[in-house]
Design a protein around this motif. Sequence first.
Motif, PDB file in Angstrom:
ATOM      1  N   ASP A 127     -10.803 -12.890  -5.556  1.00  0.00           N
ATOM      2  CA  ASP A 127     -11.157 -11.481  -5.577  1.00  0.00           C
ATOM      3  C   ASP A 127     -10.089 -10.759  -6.391  1.00  0.00           C
ATOM      4  O   ASP A 127      -8.892 -10.933  -6.169  1.00  0.00           O
ATOM      5  N   HIS A 128     -10.545  -9.938  -7.330  1.00  0.00           N
ATOM      6  CA  HIS A 128      -9.648  -9.228  -8.238  1.00  0.00           C
ATOM      7  C   HIS A 128      -9.585  -7.761  -7.821  1.00  0.00           C
ATOM      8  O   HIS A 128     -10.586  -7.052  -7.866  1.00  0.00           O
ATOM      9  N   LEU A 129      -8.397  -7.313  -7.427  1.00  0.00           N
ATOM     10  CA  LEU A 129      -8.207  -5.949  -6.947  1.00  0.00           C
ATOM     11  C   LEU A 129      -7.181  -5.239  -7.827  1.00  0.00           C
ATOM     12  O   LEU A 129      -6.235  -5.856  -8.319  1.00  0.00           O
ATOM     13  N   ALA A 130      -7.382  -3.916  -8.007  1.00  0.00           N
ATOM     14  CA  ALA A 130      -6.455  -3.118  -8.809  1.00  0.00           C
ATOM     15  C   ALA A 130      -6.038  -1.880  -8.027  1.00  0.00           C
ATOM     16  O   ALA A 130      -6.867  -1.247  -7.368  1.00  0.00           O
ATOM     17  N   PHE A 131      -4.751  -1.553  -8.120  1.00  0.00           N
ATOM     18  CA  PHE A 131      -4.195  -0.439  -7.361  1.00  0.00           C
ATOM     19  C   PHE A 131      -3.323   0.412  -8.284  1.00  0.00           C
ATOM     20  O   PHE A 131      -2.672  -0.099  -9.198  1.00  0.00           O
ATOM     21  N   ARG A 132      -3.298   1.686  -8.001  1.00  0.00           N
ATOM     22  CA  ARG A 132      -2.422   2.606  -8.735  1.00  0.00           C
ATOM     23  C   ARG A 132      -1.535   3.332  -7.741  1.00  0.00           C
ATOM     24  O   ARG A 132      -2.010   3.957  -6.795  1.00  0.00           O
ATOM     25  N   ALA A 133      -0.228   3.223  -7.966  1.00  0.00           N
ATOM     26  CA  ALA A 133       0.742   3.938  -7.135  1.00  0.00           C
ATOM     27  C   ALA A 133       1.406   5.019  -7.984  1.00  0.00           C
ATOM     28  O   ALA A 133       1.033   5.240  -9.135  1.00  0.00           O
ATOM     29  N   LYS A 134       2.405   5.681  -7.420  1.00  0.00           N
ATOM     30  CA  LYS A 134       3.011   6.811  -8.117  1.00  0.00           C
ATOM     31  C   LYS A 134       3.761   6.399  -9.373  1.00  0.00           C
ATOM     32  O   LYS A 134       3.771   7.118 -10.368  1.00  0.00           O
ATOM     33  N   MET A 155       0.808  -1.226   0.000  1.00  0.00           N
ATOM     34  CA  MET A 155       0.000   0.000   0.000  1.00  0.00           C
ATOM     35  C   MET A 155       0.836   1.268   0.000  1.00  0.00           C
ATOM     36  O   MET A 155       0.290   2.366  -0.084  1.00  0.00           O
ATOM     37  N   ARG A 156       2.146   1.133   0.049  1.00  0.00           N
ATOM     38  CA  ARG A 156       3.011   2.312   0.048  1.00  0.00           C
ATOM     39  C   ARG A 156       2.845   3.084  -1.270  1.00  0.00           C
ATOM     40  O   ARG A 156       2.974   2.520  -2.357  1.00  0.00           O
ATOM     41  N   ASP A 157       2.564   4.366  -1.175  1.00  0.00           N
ATOM     42  CA  ASP A 157       2.422   5.269  -2.326  1.00  0.00           C
ATOM     43  C   ASP A 157       1.192   4.989  -3.187  1.00  0.00           C
ATOM     44  O   ASP A 157       1.078   5.534  -4.286  1.00  0.00           O
ATOM     45  N   VAL A 158       0.264   4.157  -2.717  1.00  0.00           N
ATOM     46  CA  VAL A 158      -0.958   3.883  -3.491  1.00  0.00           C
ATOM     47  C   VAL A 158      -1.867   5.112  -3.476  1.00  0.00           C
ATOM     48  O   VAL A 158      -2.112   5.709  -2.432  1.00  0.00           O
ATOM     49  N   VAL A 159      -2.373   5.466  -4.665  1.00  0.00           N
ATOM     50  CA  VAL A 159      -3.230   6.651  -4.785  1.00  0.00           C
ATOM     51  C   VAL A 159      -4.634   6.312  -5.275  1.00  0.00           C
ATOM     52  O   VAL A 159      -5.529   7.160  -5.253  1.00  0.00           O
ATOM     53  N   ASP A 160      -4.845   5.087  -5.736  1.00  0.00           N
ATOM     54  CA  ASP A 160      -6.174   4.696  -6.228  1.00  0.00           C
ATOM     55  C   ASP A 160      -6.364   3.203  -5.999  1.00  0.00           C
ATOM     56  O   ASP A 160      -5.440   2.414  -6.197  1.00  0.00           O
ATOM     57  N   VAL A 161      -7.570   2.822  -5.571  1.00  0.00           N
ATOM     58  CA  VAL A 161      -7.871   1.431  -5.235  1.00  0.00           C
ATOM     59  C   VAL A 161      -9.210   1.038  -5.848  1.00  0.00           C
ATOM     60  O   VAL A 161     -10.179   1.802  -5.781  1.00  0.00           O
ATOM     61  N   LYS A 162      -9.275  -0.153  -6.450  1.00  0.00           N
ATOM     62  CA  LYS A 162     -10.529  -0.641  -7.021  1.00  0.00           C
ATOM     63  C   LYS A 162     -10.730  -2.117  -6.692  1.00  0.00           C
ATOM     64  O   LYS A 162      -9.784  -2.905  -6.716  1.00  0.00           O
ATOM     65  N   ASP A 163     -11.966  -2.475  -6.416  1.00  0.00           N
ATOM     66  CA  ASP A 163     -12.384  -3.872  -6.291  1.00  0.00           C
ATOM     67  C   ASP A 163     -13.087  -4.229  -7.590  1.00  0.00           C
ATOM     68  O   ASP A 163     -14.153  -3.703  -7.894  1.00  0.00           O
ATOM     69  N   LEU A 164     -12.491  -5.121  -8.382  1.00  0.00           N
ATOM     70  CA  LEU A 164     -13.025  -5.455  -9.702  1.00  0.00           C
ATOM     71  C   LEU A 164     -13.849  -6.736  -9.694  1.00  0.00           C
ATOM     72  O   LEU A 164     -14.091  -7.326 -10.740  1.00  0.00           O
ATOM     73  N   GLY A 165     -14.277  -7.178  -8.518  1.00  0.00           N
ATOM     74  CA  GLY A 165     -15.138  -8.351  -8.460  1.00  0.00           C
ATOM     75  C   GLY A 165     -14.353  -9.642  -8.462  1.00  0.00           C
ATOM     76  O   GLY A 165     -13.256  -9.732  -7.924  1.00  0.00           O
ATOM     77  N   SER A 166     -14.903 -10.660  -9.104  1.00  0.00           N
ATOM     78  CA  SER A 166     -14.305 -11.990  -9.073  1.00  0.00           C
ATOM     79  C   SER A 166     -13.556 -12.311 -10.361  1.00  0.00           C
ATOM     80  O   SER A 166     -13.836 -11.774 -11.428  1.00  0.00           O
ATOM     81  N   GLY A 167     -12.601 -13.204 -10.228  1.00  0.00           N
ATOM     82  CA  GLY A 167     -11.886 -13.783 -11.356  1.00  0.00           C
ATOM     83  C   GLY A 167     -11.502 -15.198 -10.990  1.00  0.00           C
ATOM     84  O   GLY A 167     -11.555 -15.573  -9.818  1.00  0.00           O
TER      85      GLY A 167
END
Length: 270
Positions: A180-187, A160-172
Motif C-alpha cells: 500500500d502506497h501512502l503519502a503524507f504532508r507535514a509542516k 503523524m506528528r504535524d501531518v496536515v494532508d494524507v493520501k492513499d495512492l493505491g498499490s505499488g
Amino acid sequence: MTTKAWRSMQSTVTVLASAALTMILAAGTFPGASAGEAEAKTILKSMSDYMAGQKAISFAYDTNFEVVTKDHQKLLLASSGKVEIGRPDKFRATRSGGFANVETTFDGKTLTLLAKEDNMYAQAEVSGTVDHLIDELRNKYQRPVPGADLLLTNVYDELMRDVVDVKDLGSGVIGGTECDHLAFRAKEVDWQIWIAQGEHPYPCRYVITSTKVDQGPQYSIQISDWKTGTDVVAQDFSFKNATDAKQVDDLKKLVDIDELPDQFAVGGTK
C-alpha cells in the motif's frame, strides 16, 4: 510514414503525455488511486501495531541520502546495512558505504560504536529500551539510526506528528512485494511510505522530502529480507572486540561513521 511525419507524431505524443501528467499532478491524485484519509491512517496504524508487537526483528536495508551543494548540485550518498532488534532493550545495526563502515551494538546497558575502517570503538552507558537508545543517539550524540522513526514502539504517533494532508495512492511493488502506497504532508517535510500488504504489514520503503530546504533533498530507506519471531536467530548483543580495536573515550572522536561524511558541512563550504 516519412521521417518528418514520424518525428512530428512523436512530438505530439510527448506533448500530450506531458499535459496529461501535469493535469494528474495538479489534481493531486493518480488514476485508480484513492485519496481516502481514513483508509491511509488505518493502514499506517496497522503497520505501527504490527511493528510494536514484534519482539524480535531483523532486516537488511539500503539508504539514499541526497545532499545539495552551494551551487545547487544534488549528490546522492548510498549505504547498506542490517538491523537486528530484540525488544525491549537489545539492538545491533551495521552500515557500510563509500564513507563509513560502522557497527552499533546495545545490550540494554552499554552503547558501543565500532568504526571498522579505523579499528576504533567508543562506549557510553545508556540504559533503557530501544526507544530510549534511538532518542539518545539522535538527540544527544547526533548519530541517528537509519529509518529510526520506523523502529519505535509508537510509530504511528511519531509519524503523524504535524501531518496536515494524507493520501492513499493505491498499490505499488517494492522488491517484488505488493504494498500500500501512502503519502503524507507535514509542516516541514513530505513523506511517503510503502507498506507490505497481508498479515505482515512491515515498511518496505520510506521516503522523506525536505520541502523547506532548497532543491527539496530526499532521504529514503528500502527494507528487504524482513524476519520476525522464530525466524530471527537469537544472539548475544554484547560487544565483542574480535579485531583488537583501540578504545577511545568519546563517541565524537570516531570520524566518518555517519551517512553524511565529515567532508560535508551542513550550510557550510566543504
